[in-house]
Design a protein around this motif. Structure first.
Motif, PDB file in Angstrom:
ATOM      1  N   LYS A 120       0.830  -1.210   0.000  1.00 17.91           N
ATOM      2  CA  LYS A 120       0.000   0.000   0.000  1.00 17.91           C
ATOM      3  C   LYS A 120       0.868   1.266   0.000  1.00 17.91           C
ATOM      4  O   LYS A 120       0.641   2.206  -0.747  1.00 17.91           O
ATOM      5  CB  LYS A 120      -0.938   0.004   1.203  1.00 17.91           C
ATOM      6  CG  LYS A 120      -1.932   1.140   1.215  1.00 17.91           C
ATOM      7  CD  LYS A 120      -2.909   0.982   2.364  1.00 17.91           C
ATOM      8  CE  LYS A 120      -3.959   2.089   2.320  1.00 17.91           C
ATOM      9  NZ  LYS A 120      -4.948   1.929   3.392  1.00 17.91           N
ATOM     10  N   ILE A 121       1.894   1.258   0.835  1.00 21.19           N
ATOM     11  CA  ILE A 121       2.805   2.393   0.884  1.00 21.19           C
ATOM     12  C   ILE A 121       3.515   2.554  -0.449  1.00 21.19           C
ATOM     13  O   ILE A 121       3.640   3.652  -0.980  1.00 21.19           O
ATOM     14  CB  ILE A 121       3.820   2.232   2.045  1.00 21.19           C
ATOM     15  CG1 ILE A 121       3.103   2.343   3.393  1.00 21.19           C
ATOM     16  CG2 ILE A 121       4.945   3.252   1.942  1.00 21.19           C
ATOM     17  CD1 ILE A 121       3.948   1.920   4.585  1.00 21.19           C
ATOM     18  N   SER A 123       2.556   1.636  -3.426  1.00 21.95           N
ATOM     19  CA  SER A 123       1.680   2.091  -4.507  1.00 21.95           C
ATOM     20  C   SER A 123       1.326   3.584  -4.370  1.00 21.95           C
ATOM     21  O   SER A 123       1.094   4.253  -5.364  1.00 21.95           O
ATOM     22  CB  SER A 123       0.390   1.263  -4.551  1.00 21.95           C
ATOM     23  OG  SER A 123      -0.412   1.502  -3.432  1.00 21.95           O
ATOM     24  N   THR A 124       1.328   4.099  -3.148  1.00 17.75           N
ATOM     25  CA  THR A 124       1.036   5.532  -2.982  1.00 17.75           C
ATOM     26  C   THR A 124       2.249   6.396  -3.282  1.00 17.75           C
ATOM     27  O   THR A 124       2.119   7.597  -3.494  1.00 17.75           O
ATOM     28  CB  THR A 124       0.542   5.857  -1.548  1.00 17.75           C
ATOM     29  OG1 THR A 124       1.569   5.515  -0.606  1.00 17.75           O
ATOM     30  CG2 THR A 124      -0.734   5.129  -1.232  1.00 17.75           C
ATOM     31  N   MET A 125       3.437   5.790  -3.333  1.00 15.91           N
ATOM     32  CA  MET A 125       4.667   6.521  -3.608  1.00 15.91           C
ATOM     33  C   MET A 125       4.908   6.687  -5.100  1.00 15.91           C
ATOM     34  O   MET A 125       5.784   7.425  -5.500  1.00 15.91           O
ATOM     35  CB  MET A 125       5.867   5.796  -2.972  1.00 15.91           C
ATOM     36  CG  MET A 125       5.757   5.610  -1.480  1.00 15.91           C
ATOM     37  SD  MET A 125       5.869   7.121  -0.540  1.00 15.91           S
ATOM     38  CE  MET A 125       7.620   7.382  -0.578  1.00 15.91           C
ATOM     39  N   LYS A 126       4.118   6.004  -5.915  1.00 22.62           N
ATOM     40  CA  LYS A 126       4.349   6.033  -7.371  1.00 22.62           C
ATOM     41  C   LYS A 126       3.685   7.226  -7.998  1.00 22.62           C
ATOM     42  O   LYS A 126       2.778   7.806  -7.609  1.00 22.62           O
ATOM     43  CB  LYS A 126       3.834   4.744  -8.003  1.00 22.62           C
ATOM     44  CG  LYS A 126       4.649   3.561  -7.569  1.00 22.62           C
ATOM     45  CD  LYS A 126       4.115   2.290  -8.183  1.00 22.62           C
ATOM     46  CE  LYS A 126       4.945   1.119  -7.701  1.00 22.62           C
ATOM     47  NZ  LYS A 126       4.479  -0.140  -8.150  1.00 22.62           N
TER      48      LYS A 126
END
Length: 126
Positions: A120-121, A123-126
């Motif tokens: 989850k982390i 995917s939010t950093m992309k």
């Protein structure tokens, strides 16, 4: 009092870990076999986000945990005998192995794992 072993990596500590330890505490004194950083790297291919000492410090503060002991990825009967463990308590994701020592598996806490949090982390950093 019986010595209960909970084997975990806890690379990202979450409420599923808390719940498993709480369940284990109903059977006796909880010892957490915490996977070392080297073993996590060897079996998962990365070093945990929190290193062994950080994870140990956090888990040691759980009121139900009597002691945290370093462990390899794969727990052996020799390890259980050396630490005089009476019962292994684990989540259902645990690789079931046959031991002389009795074991109990509980269902995983739904929709949570260190891997899910990590993904989850990521995917939010992309």
């Amino acid at each position: 009092m019986k010595k209960i072993l909970v084997d975990m990596t806890a690379s990202i500590i979450h409420h599923g870990h808390v719940r498993l330890i709480k369940k284990a505490s109903k059977f006796g004194k909880v010892y957490v076999a915490l996977t070392t950083d080297k073993e996590v790297k060897k079996y998962k291919g990365y070093f945990p986000e929190l290193n062994y000492n950080q994870r140990k410090e956090i888990i040691s503060e759980f009121k139900s945990v009597f002691k945290v002991i370093p462990s390899k990825w794969i727990i052996s009967q020799k390890f259980l005998d050396k630490n005089s463990i009476n019962l292994i308590v684990s989540g259902s994701d645990y690789n079931s192995r046959k031991f002389k020592t009795k074991s109990i598996n509980f269902s995983r806490t739904k929709a949570i794992s260190s891997s899910l949090i990590r993904n989850k982390i990521s995917s939010t950093m992309k």
